[in-house]
Design an enzyme around this catalytic site. Structure first.
Site, PDB file in Angstrom:
ATOM      1  N   LYS A 101      22.719  -1.190 -44.230  1.00  0.00           N
ATOM      2  CA  LYS A 101      23.810  -1.734 -43.420  1.00  0.00           C
ATOM      3  C   LYS A 101      23.799  -1.118 -42.025  1.00  0.00           C
ATOM      4  CE  LYS A 101      27.533  -2.440 -45.875  1.00  0.00           C
ATOM      5  NZ  LYS A 101      28.611  -1.870 -46.720  1.00  0.00           N
TER       6      LYS A 101
ATOM      7  N   ARG B 244      32.522   2.367 -44.274  1.00  0.00           N
ATOM      8  CA  ARG B 244      31.720   1.510 -45.163  1.00  0.00           C
ATOM      9  C   ARG B 244      30.518   2.249 -45.719  1.00  0.00           C
ATOM     10  NH1 ARG B 244      30.130  -3.529 -41.495  1.00  0.00           N
ATOM     11  NH2 ARG B 244      30.054  -4.544 -43.539  1.00  0.00           N
TER      12      ARG B 244
ATOM     13  N   GLY C 248      28.747  -4.295 -53.709  1.00  0.00           N
ATOM     14  CA  GLY C 248      29.954  -3.964 -54.452  1.00  0.00           C
ATOM     15  C   GLY C 248      29.865  -2.697 -55.280  1.00  0.00           C
TER      16      GLY C 248
ATOM     17  N   MET D 109      29.377   0.419 -54.228  1.00  0.00           N
ATOM     18  CA  MET D 109      30.026   1.581 -53.633  1.00  0.00           C
ATOM     19  C   MET D 109      31.228   1.114 -52.839  1.00  0.00           C
ATOM     20  SD  MET D 109      26.841   3.920 -52.686  1.00  0.00           S
ATOM     21  CE  MET D 109      26.156   2.607 -51.750  1.00  0.00           C
TER      22      MET D 109
ATOM     23  N   ARG E  31      21.593  -8.840 -43.889  1.00  0.00           N
ATOM     24  CA  ARG E  31      20.569  -8.196 -44.717  1.00  0.00           C
ATOM     25  C   ARG E  31      19.693  -9.292 -45.309  1.00  0.00           C
ATOM     26  NH1 ARG E  31      25.169  -6.445 -48.951  1.00  0.00           N
ATOM     27  NH2 ARG E  31      25.832  -8.533 -49.452  1.00  0.00           N
TER      28      ARG E  31
ATOM     29  N   HIS F 236      31.874 -12.382 -56.327  1.00  0.00           N
ATOM     30  CA  HIS F 236      31.145 -11.253 -56.905  1.00  0.00           C
ATOM     31  C   HIS F 236      30.227 -11.726 -58.017  1.00  0.00           C
ATOM     32  CE1 HIS F 236      30.634  -7.863 -59.727  1.00  0.00           C
ATOM     33  NE2 HIS F 236      30.414  -7.205 -58.613  1.00  0.00           N
TER      34      HIS F 236
ATOM     35  N   SER G 102     -12.424  -1.409 -73.340  1.00  0.00           N
ATOM     36  CA  SER G 102     -11.087  -1.922 -73.088  1.00  0.00           C
ATOM     37  C   SER G 102     -10.115  -0.790 -73.385  1.00  0.00           C
ATOM     38  CB  SER G 102     -10.800  -3.125 -73.977  1.00  0.00           C
ATOM     39  OG  SER G 102      -9.464  -3.531 -73.793  1.00  0.00           O
TER      40      SER G 102
ATOM     41  N   CYS H 282      -5.887  -3.421 -72.380  1.00  0.00           N
ATOM     42  CA  CYS H 282      -5.212  -4.384 -73.236  1.00  0.00           C
ATOM     43  C   CYS H 282      -3.904  -3.837 -73.807  1.00  0.00           C
ATOM     44  CB  CYS H 282      -6.135  -4.856 -74.357  1.00  0.00           C
ATOM     45  SG  CYS H 282      -6.651  -3.527 -75.449  1.00  0.00           S
TER      46      CYS H 282
ATOM     47  N   TYR I 114     -10.647  -6.522 -65.397  1.00  0.00           N
ATOM     48  CA  TYR I 114      -9.506  -7.357 -65.770  1.00  0.00           C
ATOM     49  C   TYR I 114      -8.396  -6.536 -66.398  1.00  0.00           C
ATOM     50  CZ  TYR I 114     -11.030  -7.022 -70.639  1.00  0.00           C
ATOM     51  OH  TYR I 114     -11.362  -6.540 -71.881  1.00  0.00           O
TER      52      TYR I 114
END
Ligand code: ADP
Ligand code: MG
Ligand code: MG
Length: 909
Positions: A32, A103, A112, A114, A376, A490, A798, A865, A885
């Site tokens: 902020k 703030r 919301g 804080m 934001r 909210h 693997s 895997c 992979y």
């Protein structure tokens, strides 16, 4: 030390088209604060103020209140002085007072979570000064009652005591509204507001045994400290843990000159988004309220109005409001205040261009003048995330690499959830309609309180409105339904951030918390009743609605296609059935990295043959039983190979301890004894014989194939014959046979010999052949240490990181549930190593194993895997290790593909 402490800058100013900080300083100034500074610099009208850094929050946690106030006093006083000059008013002055807001603002936005306090600096004398100065007594007293309400809640802890209670101040307000038979807070007279102030102060005195603080400076410091404390409040801690944000980040504190949306009908406040945060559609949208302040829009005190005319018309359809009524009672800002609307529209375009991403903004209009209070990068659903990234790419705002980096891999999960079956929807009983606040399909049982969301396996949280306290329950529930609040309420904002289905503002619902009932059109629903929500249409449906599989289509398909352009490491899937293989292939899997053969033995018709095999005491008896299993297993492989035609399929030989296959209940033991014509005692004693103290470290993996070579033989035969059968049909199968739980080269060579000899024999029998590989899992630390030896014979590796994690940490996977959560809570481990690969420890073995293996065979094919193959940070690690992979469950394939592309892109930057 002392002097150093004094030199450090703890406060950064902003306002009047300049600022000490900018948007790159989020870690220090919070999101902020950094954006307020940035907006100020690029000429957006922001009320002047200053930001106390996040470092100070950490100092506060170490040194305590007194020390930190001492450290800050000079800078804070000097900065208030700057605001006073800029606003031409004085903090605490009885004639020309300046009010400020305090703030919170962490480096990432935690909506919301804080606290914020508005209108700081008021007391019984200042309020009169404010009234005289503005010639608006009503406004002054409205601000004062709001101030006591917010300060009381945030700083003095005046919160409801029981969950069925409402806010203590709201209770007083409701009582007065009732007495005066009015509905809206805008209908209060000046005397009403004065009475409220009096009653509020009495309530504070009664509950806290202290008078409400009258000294503006005491109020200011009280609020600053409360914001620091809110960083460690329950809500914030839960949110932080949910997202994995560390406690030492801290929050910044922003102190800012107040601008007033509650000055009358030429004032107001609102929230807006440069694009639709639910769907991603490129339309400016938002909500506002005339003569309102701060969170009024979000809290749903009155029905908010839409900013754009288009939005307003769309809203009216959903809210079943006729056009005449809409235009008269709920006009858009575009219609009501075209000049302000145009200015706002200009800012939203400018800000989106500047930040090159969808913005979520807050604004206030004070007597016809527009102020921007926050911007934001807006939180959005998975759908919107994908659409916005692709749209920004197509618009030329960002390039391909940026578009791919804009996608949060785990958030793709939302696009992979089941959707309502369109056929089932046709016959659904829609009982009411709300706003489509967050898309998705949710079915569950009604609960009315957030802390009861875990009462049922699938619950729908039904509330009049939600508040930040409800966060945990909202996260647990499958969907959220509210009777009040708009698209920026909210519930709506939080649900979109979570990617959770939400229908908000369904005005037809009557919710009674005390009786736990939901009434619609005279029909009553109770706690535990099933309902379904369609977050894309706002429909509320009685009962359960059937769902179907989602598809890769539209922008989602486009972004996935883009991953292929950048990813160098492939993504395979773990699949044990043709169906799983098909799903994964549709999601873009480039092969199978793990087919577990044991699952195939649990099916009804097979378990019997399997048990007969296990229970027989002779090689001959076992071979007989295996002969029955062979064709079934071969069919399974044919199905899987066919689904993966042309792509490699890694098949793992039998892995789990045999004990898992035998019956443990008396009744089933009896059946088995009858079937096999042996005594119950014989079955029982075999079951007992198979029991092990540490089955995870016991007779399993290649140890089975070494002690019972005929099992390996049968499985090898099933695989090779399946591949040959498909070849005859013109379908290419590429089997890779994988031996589990190898710790020594000799173990591997023993099994490899059986496999290769079996294959050779089959090739001779059929006078035909296919290509195949024989490799191993690396899942025992010793195998990683001796990888160069094992690579002499193995065609591929693997990494089985589930077992490797288990054995490296010495944590039993099946028992770790008892202590791992406590380890994480106490900070001994940051995350569960079975979910996120432990790069520091287990990762060393993975790296070493890969390097040592490739020192013998430079082209050795290496993959993973374990569960980690679908976890983004682990995928990135696999890329860095140089794996060919990763393999993961079908539904995580898109996530892994994206993570793989992102790893390659980050590497190229
Ligand atoms: P959150 O982080 O929960 O959004 P904010 O700090 O943004 O909390 O503040 C809550 C509300 O108060 C927002 O609607 C914001 O726009 C409003 N607000 C904050 N500071 C001021 C101010 N100085 N003047 C007017 N409104 C303010
Ligand atoms: Mg805000
Ligand atoms: Mg294993």
């Amino acid at each position: 030390m002392e002097t150093l402490e004094n030199i450090k800058t703890r406060v950064y100013k902003f306002g009047n088209k300049s600022a000490d900080g900018d948007s790159t300083m989020k870690n220090l100034l919070g999101g902020k604060g950094a954006n307020l500074a940035e907006m100020s610099k690029i000429g957006i009208p922001v009320p002047p103020g200053f930001t106390i850094t996040t470092d100070v929050c950490t100092e506060y946690n170490l040194l305590g209140e007194e020390a930190v106030v001492n450290l800050l006093t000079n800078e804070v006083e000097a900065s208030i002085d700057t605001i006073e000059k800029s606003m031409g008013a004085k903090f605490g002055d009885k004639e020309n007072p300046l009010l400020v807001s305090v703030r919170s603002g962490a480096r990432v936005s935690m909506p919301g979570m804080m606290d914020t306090v508005l209108n700081i600096g008021l007391n019984d004398e200042v309020v009169i000064g404010l009234a005289n100065k503005t010639k608006n007594e009503r406004f002054a007293w409205d601000s004062y009652r709001r101030f006591i309400q917010m300060y009381g809640g945030v700083v003095l802890g005046m919160k409801p005591e029981y969950k069925e209670d409402i806010d203590p101040f709201e209770e007083i307000i409701e009582a007065l509204k009732h007495k005066r038979t009015i509905e809206l807070d805008t209908d209060f007279t000046i005397q009403d507001l004065k009475d409220l102030v009096y009653d509020f102060k009495e309530a504070v005195k009664k509950r806290t045994s202290h008078d409400f603080p009258t000294n503006p400076w005491e109020q200011l410091w009280g609020a600053i400290i409360a914001v620091f404390n809110s960083w460690n409040g329950d809500r914030a801690v839960y949110y932080r843990n949910m997202h994995g944000y560390p406690a030492d980040w801290g929050t910044a504190v922003n102190v800012q000159a107040m601008v007033y949306g509650n000055m009358g009908n030429n004032s107001g406040t609102g929230v807006c988004f440069t694009r639709d945060a639910g769907t991603g559609e490129n339309v400016f949208n938002g909500e506002y309220l005339i003569n309102a302040q701060g969170e009024d829009v979000v809290a749903g005190v009155r029905t908010p109005q839409q900013i754009t005319k288009l939005g307003s018309e769309r809203w009216a359809v959903l809210a079943k409001v006729e056009e005449d009524e809409r235009a008269e009672k709920y006009p858009s800002l575009e219609e009501l205040m075209p000049t302000i609307y145009n200015e706002l529209n200009g800012y939203q375009e400018k800000l989106e261009k500047h930040y090159r991403d969808m913005q979520d903004m807050e604004f206030t209009m004070q007597d016809g003048k527009l102020w921007i209070l926050q911007t934001r990068n807006g939180k959005r659903t998975g759908f919107a995330m994908v659409k916005i990234a692709m749209d920004l790419l197509k618009e030329g705002t960002i390039n391909e690499k940026e578009a791919l980096l804009r996608i949060e891999p785990n958030k793709l999960d939302e696009l992979l959830h089941p959707i309502f079956d369109p056929k089932a929807l046709k016959s659904a009983n829609v009982i009411a309609q709300g706003l489509p606040a967050s898309p998705g399909a949710a079915t569950g049982k009604i609960v009315f309180f957030a802390d009861e969301a875990n009462k049922y396996k699938n619950s729908i949280l039904v509330r009049i409105e939600t508040s930040p306290e409800d966060l945990e329950g909202m996260n647990i529930a499958k969907g959220i339904l509210t009777a009040r609040g708009g698209m920026t309420s909210h519930a709506a904002v939080v649900a979109r951030g979570m990617g959770k289905c939400c229908v908000s503002g369904a005005g037809a619902l009557k919710i009674n918390y005390k009786n736990r009932t939901l009434t619609v059109d005279g029909h009553e629903y109770h706690d535990g009743d099933w309902i379904s929500l369609n977050g894309s249409t706002g429909n509320i449906i009685e009962g359960k609605v059937a769902t179907t599989e989602p598809e890769l289509s539209g922008e989602f398909a486009e972004i996935m296609e883009l991953t292929d352009k950048y990813a160098t490491m492939q993504v395979r899937t773990n699949a044990d059935s043709p169906n799983d293989a098909k799903i994964a292939r549709n999601f873009g899997a480039q092969g199978i990295g793990l087919t577990r053969t044991e699952h195939m033995f649990f099916e009804v018709d097979r378990i019997k043959a399997m048990r007969e095999m296990i229970l027989s005491d002779t090689v001959k008896g076992r071979k007989e039983a295996l002969k029955d299993l062979l064709p079934m297993q071969r069919d399974d492989f044919e199905g899987i190979f066919e689904a993966m035609a042309g792509l490699p399929v890694t098949v793992r030989l039998l892995d789990p301890p045999l004990h898992e296959f035998v019956p443990h209940q008396l009744a089933t033991q009896k059946d088995l004894a009858d079937d096999m014509h042996i005594s119950l005692e014989a079955v029982k004693s075999k079951v007992a014989e198979l029991e092990e103290f540490n089955p995870m470290l016991g007779h399993r993996g290649c140890r089975l194939g070494i002690t019972y070579p005929e099992i390996t033989e049968m499985q090898a035969r099933a695989i090779i014959e399946a591949a040959l059968n498909l070849k005859e049909k013109g379908i290419e199968a590429k089997p890779e046979i994988m031996v589990p739980l190898i710790g020594t080269l000799a173990e591997f060579e023993n099994q490899e010999k059986i496999i290769r000899e079996t294959a050779k024999q089959i090739f001779e029998e059929r006078n035909d052949s296919i290509e195949f590989l024989v490799g191993t899992m690396i899942e025992i630390p010793r195998a990683a240490l001796l990888a160069d030896k094992i690579a002499q014979s193995a065609d591929f590796f693997s990494f089985g990181t589930n077992d490797l994690t288990q054995m490296t940490f010495g944590y039993s996977r099946d028992d770790a549930g008892k202590f791992l959560p406590i380890y994480i809570e106490k900070g001994i481990l940051k995350v569960d190593p079975f979910e996120v690969l432990d790069q520091e420890g287990v990762g060393q073995l993975v790296k070493m194993g890969t390097e040592r293996g490739r020192s013998i065979k430079p082209d050795l094919k290496v993959g993973i895997c374990g569960e980690h193959g679908g976890e983004p940070s682990s995928v990135e690690f696999c890329y860095q290790t140089g794996m060919n992979y990763v393999s993961c469950s079908p539904y995580r394939v898109p996530i892994a593909r994206l993570a793989s592309a992102q790893a390659a892109i980050k590497d190229s930057l």
